[in-house]
Motif scaffolding. Sequence first.
Motif, PDB file in Angstrom:
ATOM      1  N   THR A  68     -33.199 -11.840 -13.523  1.00 20.87           N
ATOM      2  CA  THR A  68     -33.468 -11.768 -12.272  1.00 20.87           C
ATOM      3  C   THR A  68     -34.726 -12.201 -12.008  1.00 20.87           C
ATOM      4  O   THR A  68     -35.157 -12.791 -10.617  1.00 20.87           O
ATOM      5  CB  THR A  68     -33.488 -10.553 -11.611  1.00 20.87           C
ATOM      6  N   GLY A  69     -35.928 -12.697 -12.897  1.00 20.19           N
ATOM      7  CA  GLY A  69     -37.074 -12.846 -12.677  1.00 20.19           C
ATOM      8  C   GLY A  69     -37.913 -11.762 -12.185  1.00 20.19           C
ATOM      9  O   GLY A  69     -39.319 -12.068 -11.817  1.00 20.19           O
ATOM     10  N   GLU A  70     -37.594 -10.512 -12.054  1.00 15.80           N
ATOM     11  CA  GLU A  70     -38.348  -9.514 -11.573  1.00 15.80           C
ATOM     12  C   GLU A  70     -38.948  -8.609 -12.841  1.00 15.80           C
ATOM     13  O   GLU A  70     -38.526  -8.903 -13.848  1.00 15.80           O
ATOM     14  CB  GLU A  70     -37.436  -8.613 -10.465  1.00 15.80           C
ATOM     15  N   ASP A  71     -39.857  -7.763 -12.229  1.00 12.71           N
ATOM     16  CA  ASP A  71     -40.616  -6.908 -13.291  1.00 12.71           C
ATOM     17  C   ASP A  71     -39.756  -5.543 -13.102  1.00 12.71           C
ATOM     18  O   ASP A  71     -39.686  -4.822 -12.170  1.00 12.71           O
ATOM     19  CB  ASP A  71     -41.908  -6.586 -12.986  1.00 12.71           C
ATOM     20  N   VAL A  72     -38.907  -5.272 -14.375  1.00 11.92           N
ATOM     21  CA  VAL A  72     -38.199  -3.922 -14.154  1.00 11.92           C
ATOM     22  C   VAL A  72     -38.584  -3.180 -15.784  1.00 11.92           C
ATOM     23  O   VAL A  72     -38.588  -3.558 -16.754  1.00 11.92           O
ATOM     24  CB  VAL A  72     -36.734  -4.329 -14.276  1.00 11.92           C
ATOM     25  N   THR A  73     -38.612  -1.935 -15.419  1.00  6.28           N
ATOM     26  CA  THR A  73     -39.229  -1.169 -16.449  1.00  6.28           C
ATOM     27  C   THR A  73     -38.030  -0.026 -16.614  1.00  6.28           C
ATOM     28  O   THR A  73     -37.517   0.778 -15.583  1.00  6.28           O
ATOM     29  CB  THR A  73     -40.447  -0.299 -16.224  1.00  6.28           C
ATOM     30  N   MET A  74     -37.649   0.256 -17.766  1.00  6.66           N
ATOM     31  CA  MET A  74     -36.802   1.339 -18.243  1.00  6.66           C
ATOM     32  C   MET A  74     -37.725   2.655 -18.524  1.00  6.66           C
ATOM     33  O   MET A  74     -38.500   2.543 -19.504  1.00  6.66           O
ATOM     34  CB  MET A  74     -35.931   1.107 -19.369  1.00  6.66           C
ATOM     35  N   VAL A  75     -37.518   3.634 -17.628  1.00  9.11           N
ATOM     36  CA  VAL A  75     -38.030   5.133 -18.314  1.00  9.11           C
ATOM     37  C   VAL A  75     -37.067   5.584 -18.982  1.00  9.11           C
ATOM     38  O   VAL A  75     -36.123   6.175 -18.254  1.00  9.11           O
ATOM     39  CB  VAL A  75     -38.959   5.801 -16.970  1.00  9.11           C
ATOM     40  N   PHE A 113     -41.790  14.228 -17.876  1.00  7.18           N
ATOM     41  CA  PHE A 113     -41.235  12.896 -17.408  1.00  7.18           C
ATOM     42  C   PHE A 113     -41.746  12.358 -16.040  1.00  7.18           C
ATOM     43  O   PHE A 113     -41.917  11.550 -16.096  1.00  7.18           O
ATOM     44  CB  PHE A 113     -39.697  13.345 -17.421  1.00  7.18           C
ATOM     45  N   GLY A 114     -42.000  13.423 -15.228  1.00  4.57           N
ATOM     46  CA  GLY A 114     -42.574  12.975 -13.996  1.00  4.57           C
ATOM     47  C   GLY A 114     -43.982  12.409 -14.162  1.00  4.57           C
ATOM     48  O   GLY A 114     -44.257  11.274 -13.262  1.00  4.57           O
ATOM     49  N   ALA A 115     -44.724  12.879 -14.934  1.00 11.22           N
ATOM     50  CA  ALA A 115     -46.211  12.418 -15.368  1.00 11.22           C
ATOM     51  C   ALA A 115     -46.140  10.922 -15.849  1.00 11.22           C
ATOM     52  O   ALA A 115     -46.795  10.230 -15.653  1.00 11.22           O
ATOM     53  CB  ALA A 115     -46.819  13.396 -16.370  1.00 11.22           C
ATOM     54  N   MET A 116     -45.071  10.520 -16.889  1.00 13.22           N
ATOM     55  CA  MET A 116     -44.709   9.202 -17.407  1.00 13.22           C
ATOM     56  C   MET A 116     -44.439   8.479 -16.261  1.00 13.22           C
ATOM     57  O   MET A 116     -45.014   7.295 -16.191  1.00 13.22           O
ATOM     58  CB  MET A 116     -43.756   9.461 -18.331  1.00 13.22           C
ATOM     59  N   VAL A 117     -43.458   8.947 -15.369  1.00 13.37           N
ATOM     60  CA  VAL A 117     -43.099   7.979 -14.317  1.00 13.37           C
ATOM     61  C   VAL A 117     -44.139   7.645 -13.395  1.00 13.37           C
ATOM     62  O   VAL A 117     -44.552   6.303 -12.919  1.00 13.37           O
ATOM     63  CB  VAL A 117     -41.865   8.516 -13.748  1.00 13.37           C
ATOM     64  N   ASN A 118     -45.154   8.491 -12.848  1.00 10.51           N
ATOM     65  CA  ASN A 118     -46.244   8.338 -11.999  1.00 10.51           C
ATOM     66  C   ASN A 118     -47.141   7.246 -12.818  1.00 10.51           C
ATOM     67  O   ASN A 118     -47.625   6.570 -11.987  1.00 10.51           O
ATOM     68  CB  ASN A 118     -46.871   9.487 -11.518  1.00 10.51           C
ATOM     69  N   SER A 119     -47.256   7.544 -13.972  1.00  5.71           N
ATOM     70  CA  SER A 119     -48.379   6.727 -14.863  1.00  5.71           C
ATOM     71  C   SER A 119     -47.912   5.109 -14.759  1.00  5.71           C
ATOM     72  O   SER A 119     -48.638   4.201 -14.559  1.00  5.71           O
ATOM     73  CB  SER A 119     -48.610   7.277 -16.027  1.00  5.71           C
ATOM     74  N   ILE A 120     -46.594   5.049 -14.947  1.00  7.99           N
ATOM     75  CA  ILE A 120     -45.896   3.605 -14.948  1.00  7.99           C
ATOM     76  C   ILE A 120     -46.023   2.924 -13.419  1.00  7.99           C
ATOM     77  O   ILE A 120     -46.472   1.741 -13.399  1.00  7.99           O
ATOM     78  CB  ILE A 120     -44.457   3.862 -15.264  1.00  7.99           C
ATOM     79  N   LYS A 121     -45.932   3.906 -12.474  1.00 10.52           N
ATOM     80  CA  LYS A 121     -45.853   3.136 -11.200  1.00 10.52           C
ATOM     81  C   LYS A 121     -47.421   3.050 -10.732  1.00 10.52           C
ATOM     82  O   LYS A 121     -47.480   1.944  -9.906  1.00 10.52           O
ATOM     83  CB  LYS A 121     -45.224   4.410 -10.042  1.00 10.52           C
ATOM     84  N   LYS A 122     -48.193   3.789 -11.344  1.00  4.65           N
ATOM     85  CA  LYS A 122     -49.704   3.548 -10.836  1.00  4.65           C
ATOM     86  C   LYS A 122     -49.901   2.155 -11.718  1.00  4.65           C
ATOM     87  O   LYS A 122     -50.815   1.507 -10.950  1.00  4.65           O
ATOM     88  CB  LYS A 122     -50.579   4.432 -11.122  1.00  4.65           C
ATOM     89  N   THR A 123     -49.663   2.031 -12.914  1.00  2.34           N
ATOM     90  CA  THR A 123     -49.966   0.805 -13.816  1.00  2.34           C
ATOM     91  C   THR A 123     -49.465  -0.307 -13.335  1.00  2.34           C
ATOM     92  O   THR A 123     -49.924  -1.345 -13.380  1.00  2.34           O
ATOM     93  CB  THR A 123     -49.951   1.366 -15.331  1.00  2.34           C
ATOM     94  N   TYR A 124     -48.114  -0.292 -12.952  1.00  2.66           N
ATOM     95  CA  TYR A 124     -47.454  -1.416 -12.629  1.00  2.66           C
ATOM     96  C   TYR A 124     -46.873  -1.115 -11.194  1.00  2.66           C
ATOM     97  O   TYR A 124     -45.585  -1.095 -10.948  1.00  2.66           O
ATOM     98  CB  TYR A 124     -46.282  -1.746 -13.708  1.00  2.66           C
ATOM     99  N   PRO A 125     -47.723  -1.520 -10.294  1.00  9.12           N
ATOM    100  CA  PRO A 125     -47.224  -1.429  -8.683  1.00  9.12           C
ATOM    101  C   PRO A 125     -46.150  -2.135  -8.174  1.00  9.12           C
ATOM    102  O   PRO A 125     -45.459  -2.039  -7.277  1.00  9.12           O
ATOM    103  CB  PRO A 125     -48.419  -1.628  -8.050  1.00  9.12           C
ATOM    104  N   GLN A 126     -45.799  -3.245  -8.936  1.00  8.93           N
ATOM    105  CA  GLN A 126     -44.961  -4.144  -8.486  1.00  8.93           C
ATOM    106  C   GLN A 126     -43.315  -3.941  -9.393  1.00  8.93           C
ATOM    107  O   GLN A 126     -42.254  -4.492  -8.886  1.00  8.93           O
ATOM    108  CB  GLN A 126     -45.078  -5.598  -9.077  1.00  8.93           C
ATOM    109  N   THR A 127     -43.371  -2.890 -10.367  1.00 11.46           N
ATOM    110  CA  THR A 127     -42.162  -2.931 -11.220  1.00 11.46           C
ATOM    111  C   THR A 127     -41.030  -2.052 -10.329  1.00 11.46           C
ATOM    112  O   THR A 127     -41.645  -1.209  -9.601  1.00 11.46           O
ATOM    113  CB  THR A 127     -42.611  -2.254 -12.419  1.00 11.46           C
TER     114      THR A 127
END
Length: 272
Positions: A122-129, A185-199
Amino acid sequence: MSAILETSELPAVFDGVKLAAVAAVLYVIVRCLNLKSPTAPPELIYQDSALARFLLKSCPLLTKEYIPPLIWGKSGHIQTALYGKMGRVRSPHPYGLRKYLTMPDGATATFDLFEPRSEHCTGEDVTMVICPGIANHSEKQYIRTFVDYAQKNGYRCAVLNHLGALPNIELTSPRMFTYGCTWEFGAMVNSIKKTYPQTQLVVVGFSLGGNIVCKYLGESQANQERVLCCVSVCQGYSALRAQETFMQWDHCRRFYNFLMADNMKKIILSHR
């Protein structure tokens, strides 16, 4: 005369015993390999919606009959044993970075981050948690295989290492992972959201991890922000009711229960 008759009958008796033994062995093989089990398409239970129709159209494999490998393909026990051996030889080794998170109670949570190796379709930034199964982590064969495939298809992957599961990471608080704790798991997700605000996020949980991710998403509506979908693979729903099943001897359930309990004991004793 009677001695002659007795000796002539003995070979026939032995042949009958051999034939019965061969028949018994063949019966056990057929039963153990489930050779008489018919193949069929999977049973799909879903609500008719635009998303469900899109998934069925995009994944025609869901409606096709499963054709297992010949001879051994219908036995879940043999498939499990073969993957346990072959997976150690053929499984890929994706390269990732280990991240450390300090929890409010002093526990040290860790997760491994794997960057995509191609652009997403899709050309978008997608992260699997990703949340692995019981006592598992990012170094397990099935997780490595899944991550490698996801990377090749343009997904970034973040894999939680259950607290206490990694042999080279010491506990820094008097607790390890449990069936219902979503803190790490919540701490990991929050870290990903903070590091990659566009994902955007795709949440994936295996077995026990399926329980954790579904519980996490249901604990707060804020946890569902930027989540495209959640995939729960082989999730159990009640540990107490499942334990009753695992105590049965049918289908070697008690044997598998012993293996899982022994693995948990080893993890607990390694931190004593």
